[in-house]
Design an enzyme around this catalytic site. Structure first.
Site, PDB file in Angstrom:
ATOM      1  N   SER A 119       0.848  -1.199   0.000  1.00  0.00           N
ATOM      2  CA  SER A 119       0.000   0.000   0.000  1.00  0.00           C
ATOM      3  C   SER A 119       0.878   1.241   0.000  1.00  0.00           C
ATOM      4  CB  SER A 119      -0.878  -0.015   1.257  1.00  0.00           C
ATOM      5  OG  SER A 119      -1.489   1.232   1.498  1.00  0.00           O
ATOM      6  N   TYR A 157      -3.900   0.089   9.927  1.00  0.00           N
ATOM      7  CA  TYR A 157      -3.648  -0.343   8.549  1.00  0.00           C
ATOM      8  C   TYR A 157      -2.227   0.030   8.129  1.00  0.00           C
ATOM      9  CZ  TYR A 157      -4.721  -1.057   3.565  1.00  0.00           C
ATOM     10  OH  TYR A 157      -4.743  -1.490   2.264  1.00  0.00           O
TER      11      TYR A 157
END
Length: 277
Positions: free
Chosen positions: A160, A173
């Protein structure tokens, strides 16, 4: 060999990984679709089968070793030994997100006026880390064993933008995806003698069911969060799932990327190149 073209895709019911699974099937892979929701997996399975491909759906909790081992037994029995593993399962939870980008004294009151770091639910915070980190480690542990016996294989993790820099609101996250980048490099070095290449794709801002709720109001207008993201993305748009396929197929291809292992490839519309000032 055709018999070795067997792919396992975790999170295969999601927007990005379902696109990857369909593309792998078009390329001749027999595809095992793993995820929590069997209903979502079976939709993808039907799409693959209707297009002439081969796929099976296996309901799996990727953060649970026993569940993944059971899925591994099913895959090996019905399809064979996995040659490509896409670790796409993961994601975030709304209850692990703050609604402020910096400390606000009201969060100490626990009255619901502000959801900051100090009134997040730590159990939910930890669950986000678990599903993203152990949900990548455990499938690699289970399916990588067969690859090691065969002395060949490809593992692609899904990283990510959070793997490279912290983003506001998504602390759990961010921890997880930073860990995925480090684990990708560690595992690549470790498994190189086994003939297994390990890399990661780091998508920028792509829309899925969860992110649409963050990026758009109920009337379809872009939220402030979406406008901020797009202002930092030089191409000024969100990514489309199909735009990950070129990177995936390059990383899988032994002729094109046989000397490539341990890298994290951003597919981000230029996001990481723009400091925003």
């Amino acid at each position: 060999m055709e018999s070795q073209k067997i792919a396992v895709v975790t999170g295969a019911g999601g927007t990005l990984c379902s696109e990857m699974a369909r593309d792998l099937a078009r390329s001749g892979y027999r595809v095992a679709l793993l995820g929590r929701s069997l209903d979502k997996l079976q939709i993808v399975e039907k799409q693959i089968v209707d297009a002439g491909g081969i796929a099976i759906s296996v309901s799996t909790d990727v953060s649970n070793e026993e569940s993944v081992r059971a899925a591994g037994d099913v895959v090996e029995r019905e399809l064979g030994i996995c040659s490509v593993l896409i670790n796409g399962a993961g994601g975030n939870q709304m209850d692990a997100l703050t609604n402020t980008t910096e400390f606000d004294e009201r969060e100490l009151l626990d009255d619901g006026s502000v959801k900051g770091f100090f009134n997040l639910n730590m159990a939910v915070f930890q669950s986000v880390i678990d599903v993203n980190t152990m949900g990548t480690v455990i499938p690699s542990f289970v399916f990588g064993r067969g690859m090691a016996r065969q002395k060949q294989g490809v593992i692609i993790n899904i990283a990510s933008m959070n793997s490279f820099r912290p983003l506001t609101k998504v602390g759990a996250y961010g921890i997880a995806k930073a860990g995925i980048a480090n684990f990708t490099q560690w595992l690549a070095a470790y498994l190189a003698p086994a003939g297994i290449r390990v890399n990661a794709i780091a998508p920028g801002f792509f829309l899925n069911d969860r992110s649409r709720k963050i990026m758009f109001d109920q009337d379809g207008a872009k939220t402030a969060r979406a406008e901020n993201v797009l202002s930092h993305t030089p191409q000024r748009r969100f990514g489309e799932a199909a735009e990950l396929l070129g990177c995936m197929n390059w990383l899988i291809n032994e002729e094109a990327a046989g000397f490539v292992t341990g890298i994290i490839v951003p597919v981000d519309g230029g996001f990481l190149s723009n400091a925003g000032v």
